[in-house]
Design a protein around this motif. Structure first.
Motif, PDB file in Angstrom:
ATOM      1  N   PRO A  56       0.820  -1.227   0.000  1.00  0.00           N
ATOM      2  CA  PRO A  56       0.000   0.000   0.000  1.00  0.00           C
ATOM      3  C   PRO A  56       0.845   1.264   0.000  1.00  0.00           C
ATOM      4  O   PRO A  56       0.498   2.246  -0.674  1.00  0.00           O
ATOM      5  CB  PRO A  56      -0.816  -0.137   1.294  1.00  0.00           C
ATOM      6  CG  PRO A  56      -0.900  -1.619   1.522  1.00  0.00           C
ATOM      7  CD  PRO A  56       0.410  -2.167   1.069  1.00  0.00           C
ATOM      8  N   SER A  57       1.938   1.271   0.744  1.00  0.00           N
ATOM      9  CA  SER A  57       2.799   2.465   0.781  1.00  0.00           C
ATOM     10  C   SER A  57       3.426   2.728  -0.575  1.00  0.00           C
ATOM     11  O   SER A  57       3.575   3.884  -0.990  1.00  0.00           O
ATOM     12  CB  SER A  57       3.898   2.289   1.837  1.00  0.00           C
ATOM     13  OG  SER A  57       3.343   2.163   3.123  1.00  0.00           O
ATOM     14  N   MET A  58       3.784   1.658  -1.287  1.00  0.00           N
ATOM     15  CA  MET A  58       4.372   1.825  -2.618  1.00  0.00           C
ATOM     16  C   MET A  58       3.350   2.376  -3.593  1.00  0.00           C
ATOM     17  O   MET A  58       3.660   3.205  -4.457  1.00  0.00           O
ATOM     18  CB  MET A  58       4.935   0.488  -3.114  1.00  0.00           C
ATOM     19  CG  MET A  58       6.143   0.010  -2.339  1.00  0.00           C
ATOM     20  SD  MET A  58       6.755  -1.598  -2.909  1.00  0.00           S
ATOM     21  CE  MET A  58       7.324  -1.185  -4.553  1.00  0.00           C
ATOM     22  N   GLU A  59       2.109   1.935  -3.463  1.00  0.00           N
ATOM     23  CA  GLU A  59       1.049   2.423  -4.352  1.00  0.00           C
ATOM     24  C   GLU A  59       0.780   3.910  -4.138  1.00  0.00           C
ATOM     25  O   GLU A  59       0.476   4.642  -5.078  1.00  0.00           O
ATOM     26  CB  GLU A  59      -0.240   1.630  -4.110  1.00  0.00           C
ATOM     27  CG  GLU A  59      -0.225   0.229  -4.688  1.00  0.00           C
ATOM     28  CD  GLU A  59      -0.213   0.235  -6.209  1.00  0.00           C
ATOM     29  OE1 GLU A  59      -0.931   1.059  -6.808  1.00  0.00           O
ATOM     30  OE2 GLU A  59       0.533  -0.559  -6.789  1.00  0.00           O
ATOM     31  N   GLU A  60       0.927   4.350  -2.891  1.00  0.00           N
ATOM     32  CA  GLU A  60       0.634   5.740  -2.559  1.00  0.00           C
ATOM     33  C   GLU A  60       1.823   6.664  -2.822  1.00  0.00           C
ATOM     34  O   GLU A  60       1.681   7.887  -2.818  1.00  0.00           O
ATOM     35  CB  GLU A  60       0.226   5.851  -1.085  1.00  0.00           C
ATOM     36  CG  GLU A  60      -1.080   5.129  -0.749  1.00  0.00           C
ATOM     37  CD  GLU A  60      -1.312   5.049   0.752  1.00  0.00           C
ATOM     38  OE1 GLU A  60      -0.494   5.641   1.506  1.00  0.00           O
ATOM     39  OE2 GLU A  60      -2.297   4.405   1.171  1.00  0.00           O
ATOM     40  N   ALA A  61       2.996   6.110  -3.049  1.00  0.00           N
ATOM     41  CA  ALA A  61       4.203   6.931  -3.191  1.00  0.00           C
ATOM     42  C   ALA A  61       4.151   7.782  -4.451  1.00  0.00           C
ATOM     43  O   ALA A  61       3.621   7.380  -5.489  1.00  0.00           O
ATOM     44  CB  ALA A  61       5.435   6.027  -3.231  1.00  0.00           C
ATOM     45  N   SER A  62       4.715   8.971  -4.358  1.00  0.00           N
ATOM     46  CA  SER A  62       4.755   9.901  -5.489  1.00  0.00           C
ATOM     47  C   SER A  62       5.779   9.441  -6.522  1.00  0.00           C
ATOM     48  O   SER A  62       6.772   8.775  -6.197  1.00  0.00           O
ATOM     49  CB  SER A  62       5.128  11.296  -4.989  1.00  0.00           C
ATOM     50  OG  SER A  62       5.395  12.164  -6.076  1.00  0.00           O
ATOM     51  N   ASP A  63       5.522   9.807  -7.771  1.00  0.00           N
ATOM     52  CA  ASP A  63       6.468   9.528  -8.851  1.00  0.00           C
ATOM     53  C   ASP A  63       7.603  10.543  -8.889  1.00  0.00           C
ATOM     54  O   ASP A  63       8.591  10.346  -9.602  1.00  0.00           O
ATOM     55  CB  ASP A  63       5.753   9.547 -10.211  1.00  0.00           C
ATOM     56  CG  ASP A  63       4.845   8.337 -10.380  1.00  0.00           C
ATOM     57  OD1 ASP A  63       4.987   7.398  -9.594  1.00  0.00           O
ATOM     58  OD2 ASP A  63       3.996   8.370 -11.288  1.00  0.00           O
ATOM     59  N   GLU A  64       7.465  11.628  -8.157  1.00  0.00           N
ATOM     60  CA  GLU A  64       8.480  12.678  -8.185  1.00  0.00           C
ATOM     61  C   GLU A  64       9.740  12.238  -7.439  1.00  0.00           C
ATOM     62  O   GLU A  64       9.670  11.444  -6.488  1.00  0.00           O
ATOM     63  CB  GLU A  64       7.934  13.952  -7.534  1.00  0.00           C
ATOM     64  CG  GLU A  64       6.755  14.560  -8.283  1.00  0.00           C
ATOM     65  CD  GLU A  64       7.135  14.955  -9.700  1.00  0.00           C
ATOM     66  OE1 GLU A  64       8.224  15.560  -9.865  1.00  0.00           O
ATOM     67  OE2 GLU A  64       6.359  14.662 -10.635  1.00  0.00           O
ATOM     68  N   PRO A  65      10.892  12.749  -7.871  1.00  0.00           N
ATOM     69  CA  PRO A  65      12.137  12.430  -7.144  1.00  0.00           C
ATOM     70  C   PRO A  65      12.056  12.872  -5.691  1.00  0.00           C
ATOM     71  O   PRO A  65      11.350  13.843  -5.367  1.00  0.00           O
ATOM     72  CB  PRO A  65      13.204  13.230  -7.905  1.00  0.00           C
ATOM     73  CG  PRO A  65      12.611  13.468  -9.256  1.00  0.00           C
ATOM     74  CD  PRO A  65      11.132  13.586  -9.054  1.00  0.00           C
ATOM     75  N   LEU A  66      12.772  12.190  -4.831  1.00  0.00           N
ATOM     76  CA  LEU A  66      12.786  12.556  -3.425  1.00  0.00           C
ATOM     77  C   LEU A  66      13.375  13.948  -3.249  1.00  0.00           C
ATOM     78  O   LEU A  66      14.309  14.326  -3.960  1.00  0.00           O
ATOM     79  CB  LEU A  66      13.620  11.550  -2.621  1.00  0.00           C
ATOM     80  CG  LEU A  66      13.020  10.163  -2.422  1.00  0.00           C
ATOM     81  CD1 LEU A  66      14.036   9.249  -1.746  1.00  0.00           C
ATOM     82  CD2 LEU A  66      11.758  10.228  -1.577  1.00  0.00           C
ATOM     83  N   PRO A  67      12.865  14.715  -2.305  1.00  0.00           N
ATOM     84  CA  PRO A  67      13.442  16.042  -2.033  1.00  0.00           C
ATOM     85  C   PRO A  67      14.922  15.919  -1.670  1.00  0.00           C
ATOM     86  O   PRO A  67      15.343  14.945  -1.039  1.00  0.00           O
ATOM     87  CB  PRO A  67      12.621  16.533  -0.842  1.00  0.00           C
ATOM     88  CG  PRO A  67      11.330  15.787  -0.927  1.00  0.00           C
ATOM     89  CD  PRO A  67      11.678  14.444  -1.482  1.00  0.00           C
ATOM     90  N   ALA A  68      15.701  16.904  -2.074  1.00  0.00           N
ATOM     91  CA  ALA A  68      17.154  16.874  -1.872  1.00  0.00           C
ATOM     92  C   ALA A  68      17.528  16.751  -0.397  1.00  0.00           C
ATOM     93  O   ALA A  68      18.586  16.205  -0.064  1.00  0.00           O
ATOM     94  CB  ALA A  68      17.784  18.121  -2.477  1.00  0.00           C
ATOM     95  N   ARG A  69      16.672  17.251   0.511  1.00  0.00           N
ATOM     96  CA  ARG A  69      17.017  17.227   1.933  1.00  0.00           C
ATOM     97  C   ARG A  69      17.161  15.798   2.467  1.00  0.00           C
ATOM     98  O   ARG A  69      17.874  15.560   3.435  1.00  0.00           O
ATOM     99  CB  ARG A  69      15.974  17.983   2.747  1.00  0.00           C
ATOM    100  CG  ARG A  69      14.593  17.343   2.774  1.00  0.00           C
ATOM    101  CD  ARG A  69      13.617  18.122   3.655  1.00  0.00           C
ATOM    102  NE  ARG A  69      12.328  17.462   3.762  1.00  0.00           N
ATOM    103  CZ  ARG A  69      11.360  17.597   2.892  1.00  0.00           C
ATOM    104  NH1 ARG A  69      11.515  18.399   1.830  1.00  0.00           N
ATOM    105  NH2 ARG A  69      10.207  16.954   3.062  1.00  0.00           N
TER     106      ARG A  69
END
Length: 480
Positions: A56-69
């Motif tokens: 479920p967490s993978m399905e909800e994850a954004s396609d955008e790259p992770l924030p640089a922080r």
């Protein structure tokens, strides 16, 4: 090697609960939780309280790259993962893999000629560096497709390659031998495989593979999970793991040094420095530890890391990674793997390389697999040769044929004195043969219930090893 989440997403409906691992996970779960370790199932739901389902967490994850922080404190020398060594010469150790090393090893596929249009097939376990970093990592690095098979099957290998339009295969030497041992079938060259990337393939298997399955480019390499450098054979020289040149020596200074097998240590001169071997002579591979070729060691036990470092090798104050492997360099600078230092044994004043003996005896018609090692004999210096043999289906051990092959192809000191017939040989998760248990069990017919044979020079064959013959050996009534 940045990969968009959309490229890695697995639909929740395609995530089966790994029930065959559930019992193992639940057994150690309390200890893991006590240490603050979180455990996940790659599935849509979890059957175990305290273990989360990742689906479920993978399905909800954004396609955008992770924030640089999230990666602000990550450097090339940050620890990326731990990979356990295969444990062929002892218990597995957790090797530290840094971000830089992960990227460098993943780039091996590109160096070997892996392209974005390729489909790479691997049946090796992802908990070791070959499949995870070279195979899967290599595909992510160049944008190629990776076909993963949960369990290797020699009989289904080429069918899989045709089904998935495979162009590159990944191997370890034993897998290639299994493939070559399958019954011949029509149309064996009817495939699209153009290249094979791997390590540990014996010269005889190499030749047989090419003869049977066509002109596949073989990219044999040498390296260790925890090692600080390695080699790649770009030329296709059969049996070689690479070739030394000025550029390679400048980037990763290595040396082959004399090694005392009996004392299990390098040979040093009067000044206390190690002695490089001559061309054609087996030597211990050591690789200089520098900023360019660092050794990050193992997690958890500094002593294990220290034992892999040799100091004052060529000059005072230097430090080299001890590979634990014996290699040979020929007059053309080609490098060949000889043996593990723990596997090579000394008999009648001579060093016996187990892999060489295996190579010479493997062609015997009734042998499916063979594992050679040395066993201690009371009253004798060193260890004498013994071979554990797995027979081909429907065939029996023929002492005369085995004797003839051994005598014809090996020096007298390398001919095995004992043979043990096994239904299956013990291997590691990466298909490397284990020898430690066989060495401990020796050749006692009162303990070993499998068929045992003894070299009888008078009859020019191998005869059954009875308790009476065993007693004569212990009492030194039989001259070995």
């Amino acid at each position: 090697m940045r990969v968009p989440m959309s490229c890695m997403r697995v639909p929740t409906s395609c995530m089966p609960v790994l029930t065959h691992l559930q019992a193992a996970v639940e057994e150690v779960l309390p200890a893991l939780q006590q240490d603050g370790v979180r455990v996940f199932y790659l599935s849509a739901a979890s059957p175990t309280p305290g273990v989360e389902a990742l689906g479920p967490s993978m399905e909800e994850a954004s396609d955008e790259p992770l924030p640089a922080r999230h990666r602000a404190d990550i450097t090339p020398n940050s620890k990326a993962i731990y990979i356990f060594t295969s444990g062929t010469t002892g218990l597995p150790k957790a090797a530290v893999i840094t971000e830089k090393k992960l990227m460098m090893v993943a780039n091996m596929g590109r160096l070997c000629g892996l392209r974005a249009s390729d489909v790479l097939y691997t049946a090796l376990p992802l908990y070791h560096s070959a499949a995870l970093l070279v195979g899967l990592g290599g595909c992510l690095e160049v944008g190629a497709t990776c076909v993963l098979r949960a369990k290797f099957s020699a009989s289904h290998f080429w069918d899989d390659c045709r089904r998935y339009n495979v162009t590159v295969i990944q191997y370890v030497g034993e897998l290639m031998r299994y493939i070559c041992n399958t019954p011949e079938r029509p149309g064996e060259r009817d495939h699209s495989v153009r290249m094979a990337i791997g390590n540990g393939m014996r010269a005889e298997v190499w030749r047989k593979f090419l003869q049977r399955f066509g002109p596949v480019t073989i990219r044999e390499f040498y390296g260790a999970t925890e090692g600080n450098a390695g080699f790649i054979n770009y030329t296709g020289k059969i049996g070689a793991v690479g070739r030394a040149n000025a550029f390679l020596k400048k980037f990763s200074a290595f040396e082959l040094i004399r090694y005392n097998v009996e004392r299990d240590e390098p040979v040093r001169n009067e000044q206390g420095f190690c002695i490089p071997v001559r061309r054609g002579e087996a030597g211990l591979l050591v690789i200089k530890i520098t900023k360019k070729t660092p050794f990050h060691g193992y997690a958890g036990d500094p002593e294990k890391t220290k034992r892999k470092i040799l100091r004052n090798v060529l000059e005072k104050g230097d430090a080299f990674f001890n590979s634990g492997d014996l290699l040979v360099m020929d007059h053309e600078n080609f490098l060949y793997f000889q043996d593990r230092v723990g596997d090579t044994f000394r008999w009648k004043g001579e060093n016996v390389a187990t892999t060489e003996v295996e190579d010479m005896l493997a062609p015997v018609s009734f042998i499916q697999e063979i594992n050679v090692y040395g066993v201690s004999v009371p009253g004798c210096e060193g260890r004498c040769g013994m071979a554990a043999v797995c027979l081909r289906a429907g065939m029996s051990f023929q002492g005369e044929s085995f004797y003839a092959q051994a005598k014809e192809s090996l020096p007298s000191y390398a001919v095995p004195l004992f043979v043990r017939i096994q239904e299956a040989l013990e291997i590691t998760g990466t298909f490397k043969q284990r020898k430690s248990n066989l060495i401990k069990e020796g050749f006692d017919p009162n303990v070993i219930k499998e068929p045992l044979f003894f070299l009888d020079e008078t009859k020019k064959t191998y005869v059954p090893l009875s308790p009476a013959v065993y007693a004569d050996i212990l009492e030194m009534k039989l001259k070995l």
